[in-house]
Design a protein around this motif. Structure first.
Motif, mmCIF file in Angstrom:
data_model
loop_
_atom_site.group_PDB
_atom_site.id
_atom_site.type_symbol
_atom_site.label_atom_id
_atom_site.label_comp_id
_atom_site.label_asym_id
_atom_site.label_seq_id
_atom_site.Cartn_x
_atom_site.Cartn_y
_atom_site.Cartn_z
ATOM 1 N N CYS A 199 0.850 -1.183 0.000
ATOM 2 C CA CYS A 199 0.000 0.000 0.000
ATOM 3 C C CYS A 199 0.893 1.242 0.000
ATOM 4 C CB CYS A 199 -0.899 -0.016 1.232
ATOM 5 S SG CYS A 199 -1.988 1.425 1.355
ATOM 6 N N THR A 200 0.491 2.261 -0.715
ATOM 7 C CA THR A 200 1.279 3.491 -0.772
ATOM 8 C C THR A 200 1.116 4.347 0.479
ATOM 9 O OG1 THR A 200 -0.498 4.665 -1.930
ATOM 10 C CG2 THR A 200 1.182 3.574 -3.294
ATOM 11 N N HIS A 201 0.189 4.006 1.338
ATOM 12 C CA HIS A 201 -0.051 4.795 2.555
ATOM 13 C C HIS A 201 0.969 4.470 3.642
ATOM 14 C CE1 HIS A 201 -2.458 5.367 6.431
ATOM 15 N NE2 HIS A 201 -2.185 6.587 6.015
ATOM 16 N N VAL B 22 -5.465 6.746 1.348
ATOM 17 C CA VAL B 22 -4.472 6.676 0.269
ATOM 18 C C VAL B 22 -4.682 7.832 -0.697
ATOM 19 C CG1 VAL B 22 -4.094 4.193 0.450
ATOM 20 C CG2 VAL B 22 -5.841 5.025 -1.098
ATOM 21 N N CYS B 23 -3.570 8.431 -1.105
ATOM 22 C CA CYS B 23 -3.649 9.514 -2.089
ATOM 23 C C CYS B 23 -2.592 9.357 -3.179
ATOM 24 C CB CYS B 23 -3.548 10.874 -1.413
ATOM 25 S SG CYS B 23 -2.085 11.098 -0.412
ATOM 26 N N VAL B 24 -1.718 8.352 -3.031
ATOM 27 C CA VAL B 24 -0.699 8.059 -4.027
ATOM 28 C C VAL B 24 -1.089 6.768 -4.737
ATOM 29 C CG1 VAL B 24 1.741 7.513 -4.394
ATOM 30 C CG2 VAL B 24 1.088 9.202 -2.669
ATOM 31 N N ASN B 25 -1.106 6.809 -6.056
ATOM 32 C CA ASN B 25 -1.489 5.639 -6.847
ATOM 33 C C ASN B 25 -0.470 4.516 -6.709
ATOM 34 O OD1 ASN B 25 -3.618 7.181 -7.783
ATOM 35 N ND2 ASN B 25 -2.659 7.642 -9.729
ATOM 36 N N LEU B 26 -0.939 3.286 -6.931
ATOM 37 C CA LEU B 26 -0.066 2.116 -7.012
ATOM 38 C C LEU B 26 0.555 2.049 -8.394
ATOM 39 C CD1 LEU B 26 -2.203 -0.857 -5.599
ATOM 40 C CD2 LEU B 26 -0.071 0.014 -4.656
ATOM 41 N N LYS B 27 1.767 1.588 -8.476
ATOM 42 C CA LYS B 27 2.384 1.340 -9.772
ATOM 43 C C LYS B 27 1.828 0.031 -10.319
ATOM 44 C CE LYS B 27 6.613 1.146 -12.292
ATOM 45 N NZ LYS B 27 7.972 1.508 -12.406
ATOM 46 N N THR B 28 1.502 0.022 -11.599
ATOM 47 C CA THR B 28 0.985 -1.180 -12.252
ATOM 48 C C THR B 28 2.018 -1.703 -13.246
ATOM 49 O OG1 THR B 28 -0.116 0.090 -13.996
ATOM 50 C CG2 THR B 28 -1.415 -0.415 -12.023
ATOM 51 N N TYR B 29 1.858 -2.977 -13.610
ATOM 52 C CA TYR B 29 2.788 -3.640 -14.513
ATOM 53 C C TYR B 29 2.002 -4.444 -15.543
ATOM 54 C CZ TYR B 29 5.918 -2.485 -10.717
ATOM 55 O OH TYR B 29 6.613 -1.790 -9.759
ATOM 56 N N PRO B 30 2.488 -4.485 -16.782
ATOM 57 C CA PRO B 30 1.833 -5.316 -17.799
ATOM 58 C C PRO B 30 1.929 -6.798 -17.435
ATOM 59 C CG PRO B 30 3.378 -3.773 -18.810
ATOM 60 C CD PRO B 30 3.609 -3.724 -17.330
ATOM 61 N N PRO C 94 -5.450 -4.049 4.052
ATOM 62 C CA PRO C 94 -5.925 -4.645 5.301
ATOM 63 C C PRO C 94 -5.689 -3.778 6.541
ATOM 64 C CG PRO C 94 -3.904 -5.713 4.614
ATOM 65 C CD PRO C 94 -4.299 -4.775 3.506
ATOM 66 N N LYS C 95 -4.863 -2.738 6.449
ATOM 67 C CA LYS C 95 -4.563 -1.950 7.652
ATOM 68 C C LYS C 95 -5.524 -0.784 7.858
ATOM 69 C CE LYS C 95 -0.968 0.050 10.425
ATOM 70 N NZ LYS C 95 0.443 0.229 10.636
ATOM 71 N N HIS C 96 -5.639 0.119 6.891
ATOM 72 C CA HIS C 96 -6.475 1.304 7.069
ATOM 73 C C HIS C 96 -7.578 1.420 6.030
ATOM 74 C CE1 HIS C 96 -2.802 2.930 9.250
ATOM 75 N NE2 HIS C 96 -3.763 2.899 10.149
ATOM 76 N N ASN C 97 -7.830 0.348 5.309
ATOM 77 C CA ASN C 97 -8.922 0.282 4.337
ATOM 78 C C ASN C 97 -8.766 1.235 3.157
ATOM 79 O OD1 ASN C 97 -10.196 -0.160 7.290
ATOM 80 N ND2 ASN C 97 -10.969 -1.655 5.841
ATOM 81 N N GLY C 98 -7.538 1.633 2.857
ATOM 82 C CA GLY C 98 -7.299 2.393 1.638
ATOM 83 C C GLY C 98 -7.647 1.521 0.443
ATOM 84 N N ARG C 99 -8.202 2.120 -0.595
ATOM 85 C CA ARG C 99 -8.679 1.350 -1.743
ATOM 86 C C ARG C 99 -8.023 1.832 -3.027
ATOM 87 N NH1 ARG C 99 -15.014 1.223 -1.443
ATOM 88 N NH2 ARG C 99 -14.612 -0.385 -2.957
ATOM 89 N N GLN D 246 -8.391 5.375 -4.538
ATOM 90 C CA GLN D 246 -9.835 5.608 -4.546
ATOM 91 C C GLN D 246 -10.321 6.409 -3.347
ATOM 92 O OE1 GLN D 246 -12.057 4.386 -7.192
ATOM 93 N NE2 GLN D 246 -9.998 4.473 -8.053
ATOM 94 N N GLY D 247 -9.426 7.084 -2.626
ATOM 95 C CA GLY D 247 -9.845 7.925 -1.505
ATOM 96 C C GLY D 247 -9.022 7.687 -0.262
ATOM 97 N N ALA D 248 -9.225 8.574 0.705
ATOM 98 C CA ALA D 248 -8.464 8.570 1.962
ATOM 99 C C ALA D 248 -8.541 7.204 2.637
ATOM 100 C CB ALA D 248 -8.988 9.651 2.890
#
Length: 105
Positions: free
Chosen positions: A45-47, A83-91, A65-70, A79-81
């Motif tokens: 998680c980025t949080h 978390v405010c930093v996106n996850l890096k995705t991979y092909p 699983p820790k703070h319910n960031g989505r 998808q909201g507090a």
């Protein structure tokens, strides 16, 4: 030259679930979407850098699983507090029943 890594068998991930995957000391998460598609993101998680592998997956959302960031695991979009930093995705690609993830060198 492409850096495709053989991550796991397709049947290792239940539909609408994820598993953790490590390569060269970096954590990744592999997802099996509801339309029988597969995705990959960073595994933390980025949080607060908690592993997502124990998170809840529903539709195309993973919940930490820790703070319910989505996150939308297709795009990595937060998808909201809290978390405010996106996850890096991979092909990813599927060949012969195996999931391959493209990792930058």
């Amino acid at each position: 030259m492409p850096n495709w890594i053989d991550a796991c068998a397709c049947d290792a991930i239940d539909e609408e679930d994820l598993i953790g995957f490590e390569h060269d000391g970096h954590a990744y998460a592999l997802y099996h979407g509801p339309d029988n598609d597969y995705f990959a993101t960073d595994g933390n998680c980025t949080h607060e850098q908690v592993r997502l592998e124990d998170g809840l997956v529903m539709d195309y959302i993973v919940e930490c699983p820790k703070h319910n960031g989505r996150f939308d695991y297709r795009t990595g979009e937060a998808q909201g507090a809290p978390v405010c930093v996106n996850l890096k995705t991979y092909p990813v690609k599927v060949e012969n029943g195996r999931i391959w993830i493209y990792l930058p060198r």
